[in-house]
Design a protein around this motif. Sequence first.
Motif, mmCIF file in Angstrom:
data_model
loop_
_atom_site.group_PDB
_atom_site.id
_atom_site.type_symbol
_atom_site.label_atom_id
_atom_site.label_comp_id
_atom_site.label_asym_id
_atom_site.label_seq_id
_atom_site.Cartn_x
_atom_site.Cartn_y
_atom_site.Cartn_z
ATOM 1 N N ASP A 90 0.834 -1.206 0.000
ATOM 2 C CA ASP A 90 0.000 0.000 0.000
ATOM 3 C C ASP A 90 0.867 1.253 0.000
ATOM 4 O O ASP A 90 0.570 2.224 -0.703
ATOM 5 N N GLU A 91 1.926 1.220 0.772
ATOM 6 C CA GLU A 91 2.832 2.368 0.832
ATOM 7 C C GLU A 91 3.472 2.622 -0.521
ATOM 8 O O GLU A 91 3.552 3.768 -0.974
ATOM 9 N N ILE A 92 3.903 1.560 -1.187
ATOM 10 C CA ILE A 92 4.511 1.707 -2.517
ATOM 11 C C ILE A 92 3.505 2.294 -3.500
ATOM 12 O O ILE A 92 3.823 3.192 -4.283
ATOM 13 N N LEU A 93 2.272 1.802 -3.456
ATOM 14 C CA LEU A 93 1.255 2.239 -4.404
ATOM 15 C C LEU A 93 0.750 3.655 -4.146
ATOM 16 O O LEU A 93 0.320 4.343 -5.073
ATOM 17 N N ASN A 94 0.808 4.100 -2.904
ATOM 18 C CA ASN A 94 0.196 5.383 -2.549
ATOM 19 C C ASN A 94 1.157 6.549 -2.415
ATOM 20 O O ASN A 94 0.728 7.660 -2.125
ATOM 21 N N VAL A 95 2.428 6.325 -2.625
ATOM 22 C CA VAL A 95 3.395 7.415 -2.472
ATOM 23 C C VAL A 95 3.767 7.944 -3.846
ATOM 24 O O VAL A 95 4.202 7.202 -4.728
ATOM 25 N N ASP A 96 3.575 9.242 -4.023
ATOM 26 C CA ASP A 96 3.978 9.889 -5.274
ATOM 27 C C ASP A 96 5.454 10.256 -5.194
ATOM 28 O O ASP A 96 5.945 10.688 -4.141
ATOM 29 N N GLY A 97 6.129 10.085 -6.292
ATOM 30 C CA GLY A 97 7.525 10.493 -6.369
ATOM 31 C C GLY A 97 8.474 9.653 -5.538
ATOM 32 O O GLY A 97 9.525 10.133 -5.134
ATOM 33 N N ILE A 98 8.111 8.409 -5.266
ATOM 34 C CA ILE A 98 8.990 7.549 -4.479
ATOM 35 C C ILE A 98 10.213 7.176 -5.317
ATOM 36 O O ILE A 98 10.119 6.952 -6.520
ATOM 37 N N ASP A 99 11.342 7.168 -4.682
ATOM 38 C CA ASP A 99 12.614 6.863 -5.327
ATOM 39 C C ASP A 99 12.681 5.379 -5.693
ATOM 40 O O ASP A 99 12.226 4.517 -4.938
ATOM 41 N N VAL A 100 13.270 5.078 -6.842
ATOM 42 C CA VAL A 100 13.398 3.700 -7.310
ATOM 43 C C VAL A 100 14.162 2.855 -6.295
ATOM 44 O O VAL A 100 13.818 1.693 -6.044
ATOM 45 N N ASN A 101 15.190 3.420 -5.687
ATOM 46 C CA ASN A 101 15.965 2.678 -4.687
ATOM 47 C C ASN A 101 15.124 2.351 -3.455
ATOM 48 O O ASN A 101 15.282 1.285 -2.856
ATOM 49 N N GLU A 102 14.236 3.261 -3.089
ATOM 50 C CA GLU A 102 13.326 2.987 -1.971
ATOM 51 C C GLU A 102 12.395 1.828 -2.313
ATOM 52 O O GLU A 102 12.136 0.949 -1.472
ATOM 53 N N ILE A 103 11.903 1.827 -3.547
ATOM 54 C CA ILE A 103 11.035 0.739 -3.986
ATOM 55 C C ILE A 103 11.789 -0.581 -3.942
ATOM 56 O O ILE A 103 11.276 -1.593 -3.464
ATOM 57 N N LYS A 104 13.026 -0.575 -4.415
ATOM 58 C CA LYS A 104 13.831 -1.795 -4.398
ATOM 59 C C LYS A 104 14.034 -2.299 -2.968
ATOM 60 O O LYS A 104 13.946 -3.502 -2.710
ATOM 61 N N GLU A 105 14.296 -1.406 -2.049
ATOM 62 C CA GLU A 105 14.481 -1.799 -0.648
ATOM 63 C C GLU A 105 13.199 -2.390 -0.065
ATOM 64 O O GLU A 105 13.221 -3.380 0.661
ATOM 65 N N MET A 106 12.082 -1.769 -0.392
ATOM 66 C CA MET A 106 10.808 -2.283 0.106
ATOM 67 C C MET A 106 10.508 -3.649 -0.506
ATOM 68 O O MET A 106 10.011 -4.544 0.173
ATOM 69 N N ILE A 107 10.830 -3.825 -1.780
ATOM 70 C CA ILE A 107 10.604 -5.124 -2.425
ATOM 71 C C ILE A 107 11.496 -6.185 -1.777
ATOM 72 O O ILE A 107 11.063 -7.318 -1.556
ATOM 73 N N LYS A 108 12.724 -5.824 -1.437
ATOM 74 C CA LYS A 108 13.612 -6.762 -0.733
ATOM 75 C C LYS A 108 13.006 -7.156 0.610
ATOM 76 O O LYS A 108 13.048 -8.325 1.006
ATOM 77 N N SER A 109 12.460 -6.179 1.311
ATOM 78 C CA SER A 109 11.821 -6.461 2.598
ATOM 79 C C SER A 109 10.624 -7.383 2.422
ATOM 80 O O SER A 109 10.435 -8.334 3.192
ATOM 81 N N ILE A 110 9.841 -7.119 1.394
ATOM 82 C CA ILE A 110 8.678 -7.964 1.119
ATOM 83 C C ILE A 110 9.139 -9.380 0.798
ATOM 84 O O ILE A 110 8.564 -10.362 1.283
ATOM 85 N N LYS A 111 10.175 -9.495 0.000
ATOM 86 C CA LYS A 111 10.716 -10.819 -0.340
ATOM 87 C C LYS A 111 11.151 -11.555 0.921
ATOM 88 O O LYS A 111 10.889 -12.746 1.091
ATOM 89 N N ASN A 112 11.805 -10.853 1.839
ATOM 90 C CA ASN A 112 12.240 -11.477 3.097
ATOM 91 C C ASN A 112 11.039 -11.952 3.924
ATOM 92 O O ASN A 112 11.079 -13.024 4.514
ATOM 93 N N TYR A 113 9.992 -11.153 3.965
ATOM 94 C CA TYR A 113 8.776 -11.560 4.678
ATOM 95 C C TYR A 113 8.164 -12.812 4.043
ATOM 96 O O TYR A 113 7.747 -13.728 4.737
ATOM 97 N N ILE A 114 8.131 -12.830 2.734
ATOM 98 C CA ILE A 114 7.557 -13.990 2.034
ATOM 99 C C ILE A 114 8.377 -15.235 2.314
ATOM 100 O O ILE A 114 7.831 -16.326 2.526
ATOM 101 N N GLU A 115 9.687 -15.101 2.364
ATOM 102 C CA GLU A 115 10.551 -16.250 2.669
ATOM 103 C C GLU A 115 10.277 -16.797 4.069
ATOM 104 O O GLU A 115 10.404 -17.996 4.294
ATOM 105 N N LYS A 116 9.884 -15.942 4.984
ATOM 106 C CA LYS A 116 9.523 -16.410 6.332
ATOM 107 C C LYS A 116 8.276 -17.276 6.317
ATOM 108 O O LYS A 116 8.078 -18.098 7.218
#
Length: 118
Positions: A90-116
């Motif tokens: 939701d945060e990724i989808l609702n933030v305007d002007g989010i930096d690509v690196n921030e998105i990558k970090e959040m995706i990494k975090s999501i991947k880690n959660y999924i691995e759990k």
Amino acid sequence: MIEDIVKKTLLFDFYGQLLTDKQRDIMEMYYTDDLSLSEISEQIGISRQGVYDTLKRAEATLIEYESRLGLVDKFLQHKSILSEIKSMLDEILNVDGIDVNEIKEMIKSIKNYIEKLE
């Protein structure tokens, strides 16, 4: 108190089919139908103390199943992780002007959660 009832209800949902018919019926009447011990005793024709003892044995059995199998704890952990993932998406989808690196970090975090969850 409410947390205790919710926990016992979850235990019953997960392991109730492993109880005897009598234990399952009494737990269902007590927790689902919200009947008192006296009302249950009248309906099934045993003493109030007999209902209480059966209820306590059934609860102890459910707790034992959970201590051995841990399905309720795993379910609650998965539910919490999925909620966190949803929040991050939701945060990724609702933030305007989010930096690509921030998105990558959040995706990494999501991947880690999924691995759990695996």
